[in-house]
Enzyme design. Structure first.
Site, PDB file in Angstrom:
ATOM      1  CB  CYS A 141      -0.931  -0.018   1.205  1.00 48.69           C
ATOM      2  SG  CYS A 141      -0.117  -0.478   2.745  1.00 48.69           S
ATOM      3  CG  HIS A 221      -0.070   3.768   5.644  1.00 49.01           C
ATOM      4  ND1 HIS A 221       0.375   3.124   6.770  1.00 49.01           N
ATOM      5  CD2 HIS A 221      -0.426   2.786   4.783  1.00 49.01           C
ATOM      6  CE1 HIS A 221       0.288   1.807   6.595  1.00 49.01           C
ATOM      7  NE2 HIS A 221      -0.205   1.580   5.400  1.00 49.01           N
TER       8      HIS A 221
END
Ligand code: NAD
Length: 342
Positions: A141, A221
């Site tokens: 990711c 994130h």
């Protein structure tokens, strides 16, 4: 041609890939491999997805709960063209000999080492490289987020170097056993972090250094990225290039009031299935241009950002789309990528 696909591992990534495959006209989800007869298995049954188990040993527990098991993973492998491996990092490599034995093509996830597959993959950077290959590794990711940004600005202006600080979520929302719960953990203490190296599995010549910390959050994130471009740019040029690119969403904090991952996810809860945000989110007001350098904040929804890339990787392996543009149009339309969040 309709590509026959199986998914091994029905967790965070596997279930999203499976449901995304069901939305494609040129693919057929033949079944998923599931180890435990839990709520996700019951949901798969409700969605009409045939369930297979890693071996005959697990099947009885499923049948006891009234979940019909179609067979073992070997039966599934005998009836598909491509397997998407979404088992925990490192497990895919152990399955690889079985996949090869059954002659199926393979897609692996970013938790595997790069040598598990013929090519590490990110659609905006190297779709064509994956065409007709036997196996592809969709990078993680964080790497997908970095690569979408870097390849978009590389095409527009040329990128000569990248530096990034990655603020990582500690766990996915469903993970009850992971932390930290009250710390910021250097990940790792010695720089650089592995993320830059992972970006180089797709862009081997890029000068990139990354550092990472893990923080007590499960939502997304956040990256602080600095890119060195081949010539001076204005922030307006950069924002325009990002707005034009697929799979990147430029969010203005001034216009929306959004200045955190919590508010982004809250917006997604209204309008997106599972509150998924597969787009890379770039915070508009953070975009700063100084001569050749661009600095910005971006956010990555770890649970969903790699799903479009998995679907594209299937098209590349199956030869279903010859260009990145072609597959992006099909994938993004079917998954609603790029739809407004408000
Ligand atoms: P997960 O733990 O949510 O799901 C893995 C699934 O595989 C679980 O359902 C587990 O029961 C099953 N499983 C475990 N061992 C198995 C086996 N031997 N055979 C079959 N199934 C088995 O993990 P995840 O987060 O979906 O991660 C999968 C891969 O995707 C990893 O490589 C990871 O690094 C990568 N990835 C994860 C994220 C993320 O943020 N979650 C993002 C991008 C990439």
């Amino acid at each position: 041609m309709v590509l026959r696909v199986g998914v091994n591992g029905f967790g965070t990534i596997g279930k999203r890939v499976a449901y995304a495959i069901q939305l494609q006209d040129d693919m057929d989800l033949v079944g998923v491999v599931k180890r435990t007869p839990d709520y996700a298995a019951l949901q798969a049954r409700r969605a009409g997805i045939p369930i297979y188990t890693p071996s005959e040993r697990e099947a009885e527990a499923f049948e006891q709960r009234g979940i019909h098991v179609r067979g073992t993973i070997e039966d599934l492998l005998d009836s598909i063209d491509v397997i998407v491996d979404a088992t925990p990092g490192g497990t895919g490599a152990k399955y690889k000999p079985l996949y090869e034995k059954h002659g199926v093509k393979q897609i692996f996830q970013g938790g595997e080492k790069p040598d598990v597959a013929d090519v590490s993959f990110s659609t905006l950077c190297n779709y064509e490289e994956a065409l007709g290959k036997r196996s592809v590794r969709v990078v993680s990711c964080n790497t997908t987020g970095l690569l979408r940004l870097i390849c978009t600005l590389d095409k527009a202006f040329g990128v000569s170097a990248a530096r990034a600080v990655i603020i990582r979520r500690a766990a996915d929302p469903k993970e009850i056993k992971r932390g930290p719960i009250n710390a910021i953990v250097l990940n790792p203490p010695k720089l650089p972090s592995h993320h830059g190296e992972d970006v180089r599995t797709v862009l081997p010549k890029l000068d990139i250094v990354t550092a990472a910390v893990v923080v007590p959050t499960t939502l997304m994130h956040v990256h602080n990225v600095t890119l060195r471009l081949s010539s001076p740019v204005t922030r307006r040029d950069v924002i325009a290039a990002l707005e034009e690119a697929p799979r990147i969403m430029v969010v203005s904090s001034e216009e929306t009031g959004i200045k955190s991952t919590a508010e982004l996810m809250e917006a997604a809860r209204e309008l997106r299935k599972r509150s998924d945000i597969p787009e890379l989110v770039v915070f508009e007001e953070s975009v700063t241009a100084r001569g050749n350098e661009v600095i910005l904040f971006q956010a990555v929804h770890q649970e969903s950002i790699v799903i479009p890339e998995n679907i594209d990787a299937l098209r590349a392996l199956g030869g279903l789309a010859q260009t990145a543009k072609e597959t992006i149009a099909l994938t993004d339309e079917s998954l609603g990528v790029g739809q407004p969040l408000w």
